[in-house]
Design a protein around this motif. Structure first.
Motif, PDB file in Angstrom:
ATOM      1  N   ALA A 117      45.858  49.948  33.361  1.00  0.00           N
ATOM      2  CA  ALA A 117      45.271  50.818  34.397  1.00  0.00           C
ATOM      3  C   ALA A 117      43.743  50.798  34.304  1.00  0.00           C
ATOM      4  CB  ALA A 117      45.797  52.244  34.234  1.00  0.00           C
ATOM      5  N   VAL A 118      43.235  50.883  33.080  1.00  0.00           N
ATOM      6  CA  VAL A 118      41.782  50.913  32.891  1.00  0.00           C
ATOM      7  C   VAL A 118      41.180  49.581  33.342  1.00  0.00           C
ATOM      8  CG1 VAL A 118      39.986  50.970  31.103  1.00  0.00           C
ATOM      9  CG2 VAL A 118      41.847  52.651  31.072  1.00  0.00           C
ATOM     10  N   SER A 144      48.629  57.170  34.375  1.00  0.00           N
ATOM     11  CA  SER A 144      47.664  56.251  33.755  1.00  0.00           C
ATOM     12  C   SER A 144      46.633  55.762  34.770  1.00  0.00           C
ATOM     13  CB  SER A 144      48.394  55.046  33.155  1.00  0.00           C
ATOM     14  OG  SER A 144      49.321  55.483  32.205  1.00  0.00           O
ATOM     15  N   LEU A 145      47.124  55.416  35.982  1.00  0.00           N
ATOM     16  CA  LEU A 145      46.169  54.956  37.001  1.00  0.00           C
ATOM     17  C   LEU A 145      45.300  56.134  37.474  1.00  0.00           C
ATOM     18  CD1 LEU A 145      45.401  52.266  38.408  1.00  0.00           C
ATOM     19  CD2 LEU A 145      46.584  53.146  40.417  1.00  0.00           C
ATOM     20  N   ALA A 146      45.885  57.330  37.517  1.00  0.00           N
ATOM     21  CA  ALA A 146      45.106  58.515  37.895  1.00  0.00           C
ATOM     22  C   ALA A 146      43.971  58.723  36.887  1.00  0.00           C
ATOM     23  CB  ALA A 146      46.006  59.743  37.942  1.00  0.00           C
ATOM     24  N   PHE A 147      44.274  58.595  35.610  1.00  0.00           N
ATOM     25  CA  PHE A 147      43.259  58.712  34.551  1.00  0.00           C
ATOM     26  C   PHE A 147      42.180  57.643  34.727  1.00  0.00           C
ATOM     27  CE2 PHE A 147      42.469  56.466  30.399  1.00  0.00           C
ATOM     28  CZ  PHE A 147      41.414  57.263  29.957  1.00  0.00           C
ATOM     29  N   ASN A 233      51.552  38.806  36.240  1.00  0.00           N
ATOM     30  CA  ASN A 233      50.978  38.141  35.060  1.00  0.00           C
ATOM     31  C   ASN A 233      49.762  38.883  34.512  1.00  0.00           C
ATOM     32  OD1 ASN A 233      52.869  36.242  35.678  1.00  0.00           O
ATOM     33  ND2 ASN A 233      51.433  34.644  36.297  1.00  0.00           N
ATOM     34  N   HIS A 234      48.888  39.372  35.425  1.00  0.00           N
ATOM     35  CA  HIS A 234      47.657  40.001  34.906  1.00  0.00           C
ATOM     36  C   HIS A 234      47.945  41.331  34.208  1.00  0.00           C
ATOM     37  CE1 HIS A 234      47.565  41.841  39.079  1.00  0.00           C
ATOM     38  NE2 HIS A 234      47.116  42.876  38.423  1.00  0.00           N
ATOM     39  N   VAL A 235      49.029  41.993  34.620  1.00  0.00           N
ATOM     40  CA  VAL A 235      49.401  43.257  33.960  1.00  0.00           C
ATOM     41  C   VAL A 235      49.901  42.958  32.543  1.00  0.00           C
ATOM     42  CG1 VAL A 235      50.880  45.286  34.101  1.00  0.00           C
ATOM     43  CG2 VAL A 235      50.005  44.247  36.197  1.00  0.00           C
ATOM     44  N   LEU A 236      50.759  41.937  32.440  1.00  0.00           N
ATOM     45  CA  LEU A 236      51.286  41.553  31.129  1.00  0.00           C
ATOM     46  C   LEU A 236      50.140  41.107  30.220  1.00  0.00           C
ATOM     47  CD1 LEU A 236      53.898  41.837  32.753  1.00  0.00           C
ATOM     48  CD2 LEU A 236      54.671  39.646  31.846  1.00  0.00           C
ATOM     49  N   LEU A 237      49.199  40.384  30.824  1.00  0.00           N
ATOM     50  CA  LEU A 237      48.026  39.915  30.064  1.00  0.00           C
ATOM     51  C   LEU A 237      47.288  41.100  29.423  1.00  0.00           C
ATOM     52  CD1 LEU A 237      45.883  37.461  29.704  1.00  0.00           C
ATOM     53  CD2 LEU A 237      44.705  38.591  31.586  1.00  0.00           C
ATOM     54  N   HIS A 238      47.010  42.134  30.239  1.00  0.00           N
ATOM     55  CA  HIS A 238      46.246  43.276  29.713  1.00  0.00           C
ATOM     56  C   HIS A 238      46.971  43.972  28.570  1.00  0.00           C
ATOM     57  CE1 HIS A 238      44.439  43.529  34.042  1.00  0.00           C
ATOM     58  NE2 HIS A 238      43.867  42.585  33.323  1.00  0.00           N
ATOM     59  N   GLN A 239      48.298  43.913  28.606  1.00  0.00           N
ATOM     60  CA  GLN A 239      49.061  44.610  27.559  1.00  0.00           C
ATOM     61  C   GLN A 239      49.055  43.866  26.227  1.00  0.00           C
ATOM     62  OE1 GLN A 239      49.905  47.569  27.704  1.00  0.00           O
ATOM     63  NE2 GLN A 239      50.180  48.091  29.862  1.00  0.00           N
ATOM     64  N   THR A 240      48.559  42.630  26.212  1.00  0.00           N
ATOM     65  CA  THR A 240      48.615  41.871  24.950  1.00  0.00           C
ATOM     66  C   THR A 240      47.707  42.445  23.862  1.00  0.00           C
ATOM     67  OG1 THR A 240      46.971  40.273  25.723  1.00  0.00           O
ATOM     68  CG2 THR A 240      49.317  39.692  26.049  1.00  0.00           C
ATOM     69  N   VAL A 241      46.853  43.411  24.208  1.00  0.00           N
ATOM     70  CA  VAL A 241      46.091  44.082  23.134  1.00  0.00           C
ATOM     71  C   VAL A 241      47.061  44.675  22.108  1.00  0.00           C
ATOM     72  CG1 VAL A 241      43.916  44.643  24.302  1.00  0.00           C
ATOM     73  CG2 VAL A 241      45.863  46.194  24.548  1.00  0.00           C
ATOM     74  N   ILE A 242      48.254  45.059  22.575  1.00  0.00           N
ATOM     75  CA  ILE A 242      49.231  45.691  21.662  1.00  0.00           C
ATOM     76  C   ILE A 242      49.639  44.691  20.569  1.00  0.00           C
ATOM     77  CG2 ILE A 242      51.494  46.789  21.472  1.00  0.00           C
ATOM     78  CD1 ILE A 242      51.327  47.445  24.495  1.00  0.00           C
ATOM     79  N   GLY A 243      50.079  43.516  20.998  1.00  0.00           N
ATOM     80  CA  GLY A 243      50.558  42.517  20.031  1.00  0.00           C
ATOM     81  C   GLY A 243      49.433  41.953  19.177  1.00  0.00           C
ATOM     82  N   LEU A 244      48.253  41.780  19.793  1.00  0.00           N
ATOM     83  CA  LEU A 244      47.125  41.235  19.028  1.00  0.00           C
ATOM     84  C   LEU A 244      46.748  42.196  17.896  1.00  0.00           C
ATOM     85  CD1 LEU A 244      45.051  39.904  22.051  1.00  0.00           C
ATOM     86  CD2 LEU A 244      46.082  38.484  20.251  1.00  0.00           C
TER      87      LEU A 244
END
Ligand SMILES: Cc1ncc(COP(=O)(O)O)c(C=O)c1O
Length: 456
Positions: A117-118, A144-147, A233-244
């Motif tokens: 969202a950010v 999350s998007l509201a935030f 794809n771009h949403v999944l990409l942003h979430q990779t901070v979790i796994g990294l």
């Protein structure tokens, strides 16, 4: 050691790049198609809905994509998120397994959803967008998007699936606290919503319907774009901070997962924790088992067909090849609202098709039983969606006990359930029934899949 143990990284170690699995796949996923021409979509087709920076990420094959500093700065408020070793849970299960969980519930909205969202609000602000529309199931994504909209000065309108709107009034209150406008979907605000209400006035709504409503508004207004909380794809990409982050934390714990478990609605938190590890495996690193867990009442990965389908019920989106139950499939109104989606992220579907991941489906009472057991040992109350991952991880740990082997199990505790306590009350009161989907409705929805000759 008897305590549950937390591994935190210094906030300066928040990743500087997102990881893009597209760079390491043995075969590229099938292209996304224009529903009129059935030719692969180009950037111009997507431009009414998304800023060019996000469209570029959607099709990028670069392995690392830089996280803009203003996005990292917002991440810094709650990242890095903790990785826990669940010692008390291990003891309670009498398992030799080493259970780790990454806890995304520490974000302001209470889940992994602000990670994208950010980023999406930032890129839209950079492109001069004034308003964003979106859908939400359980309300985690909408809040999350509201935030994020509040942080970057963007007006947000959220179409919230009717059944969740009624079940979770405090999620709506949270969105309004952040300044967003939240409307129950199907609504009278769009022509698609009006058409659904005309034929089913009592409709529970679904993510597919809410997406159509949000897309309809964005496509018809120049100052408005659309944001999606999963699947793309771009949403999944942003979430990779979790796994990294989890990779670095496990390195600090001197361990590495043998199994990773995640729940799947549209696939984003699962991809977030899994893709960096899978990428390493594909580049010749250590092999691991990967398990996607979904609700038995909306089983796209385990019972769906791998076919081209629309992402929404009103057929306004492009066609993506994915595991789908059919875009008109109406899942029953169970409590894990974030998992009530007819399709699966094309990238997650693709790796399932390549045999790189396993999938299993659980009933909601099994998941609540696991979530309550987890809460009583680890203290954190999981979101109903996250209970699916908890159940999957507990089953893996029990398997270790039965086989007498110690494996490292990592799962994503993607959100807390503090706004979902009615669901827990229903569970304790025996009011939570396991829900089966209607087989004839599934057959009908699958029969209605668009017929698409595979592009060569
Ligand atoms: C806490 C939580 N987990 C999981 C999901 C499912 O989405 P995804 O599969 O994209 O992570 C949602 C969606 O709303 C959610 O709120």
């Amino acid at each position: 050691m008897t305590e549950s143990v937390k591994f935190l990284l210094d906030e300066s170690r928040i990743p500087k790049h997102w990881y893009n699995l597209m760079a390491d796949l043995p075969a590229p996923p099938p292209p996304v198609l224009h529903p009129g021409t059935l030719k692969p979509v180009g950037p111009d087709d997507l431009a009414p809905l998304f800023p060019m920076s996000l469209i570029a990420q959607e099709v990028s094959t670069e392995r690392e994509i830089e996280i803009p500093e203003p996005v990292r700065e917002v991440y810094r408020q709650w990242r890095t998120t903790p990785l826990y070793r669940a010692r008390r849970l291990e003891r309670a299960l009498q398992t030799p397994a080493r259970i780790y969980y990454k806890y995304e519930g520490v974000s302001p909205a209470g889940s992994h959803k602000p990670n994208t969202a950010v980023a999406q609000a930032f890129y839209n602000r950079e492109a001069g967008v004034k308003r964003l529309t979106t859908e939400t199931g359980a309300g985690q994504w909408g809040s999350s998007l509201a935030f994020a909209g509040a942080v970057f000065g963007i007006e947000v309108q959220v179409f919230m699936v009717r059944v969740s709107y009624d079940q979770k009034p405090y999620r709506r209150a949270l969105m309004e606290t952040y300044g967003a406008r939240c409307v129950a979907s199907p609504s009278m605000e769009t022509s698609f919503g009006r058409s659904v209400l005309a034929s089913s006035p009592e409709s529970n709504g679904s993510l597919g319907i809410a997406i159509s409503e949000a897309v309809e508004i964005a496509a018809s207004r120049d100052d408005t774009k659309y944001a999606l909380g999963s699947v793309l794809n771009h949403v999944l990409l942003h979430q990779t901070v979790i796994g990294l982050e989890a990779m670095a934390q496990l390195e600090a714990a001197d361990d590495y997962p043998d199994v990773i478990v995640g729940c799947t609605g549209g696939g984003s938190n699962f991809a977030g924790i899994v893709f960096p590890f899978l990428g390493s495996q594909l580049r010749g690193g250590r092999k691991l088992r990967i398990v996607a867990v979904e609700p038995a009442a909306c089983p796209s990965l385990t019972r769906g067909r791998y076919a081209y389908d629309f992402g929404d019920t009103g057929h306004m989106t492009p066609l993506a090849k994915m595991h789908t139950l059919g875009s008109t499939f109406m899942p029953p109104g169970f409590h894990a609202g974030g998992l009530r989606y007819h399709g699966m992220a094309p990238l997650v579907s693709h790796i399932r098709q390549l045999g790189l991941i396993e999938a299993r489906a659980y009933q909601q009472t099994q998941c609540f039983e696991a979530g309550v057991f987890f809460a009583r040992h680890e203290g954190i109350v999981p979101a109903p969606e996250a209970n699916h991952a908890v159940k999957g991880a507990i089953d893996e740990a029990v398997r270790c006990r039965e086989e007498g082997v110690s494996r490292a199990i990592l799962f994503n505790l993607c959100g807390h359930g503090h706004f979902d306590m009615q669901a827990y009350l229903d569970y304790f009161g025996g009011r939570l029934a396991d829900q089966e989907y209607d087989e004839s409705e599934l057959a009908m929805a699958l029969a209605g899949l668009p017929s698409v000759a595979e592009p060569v």
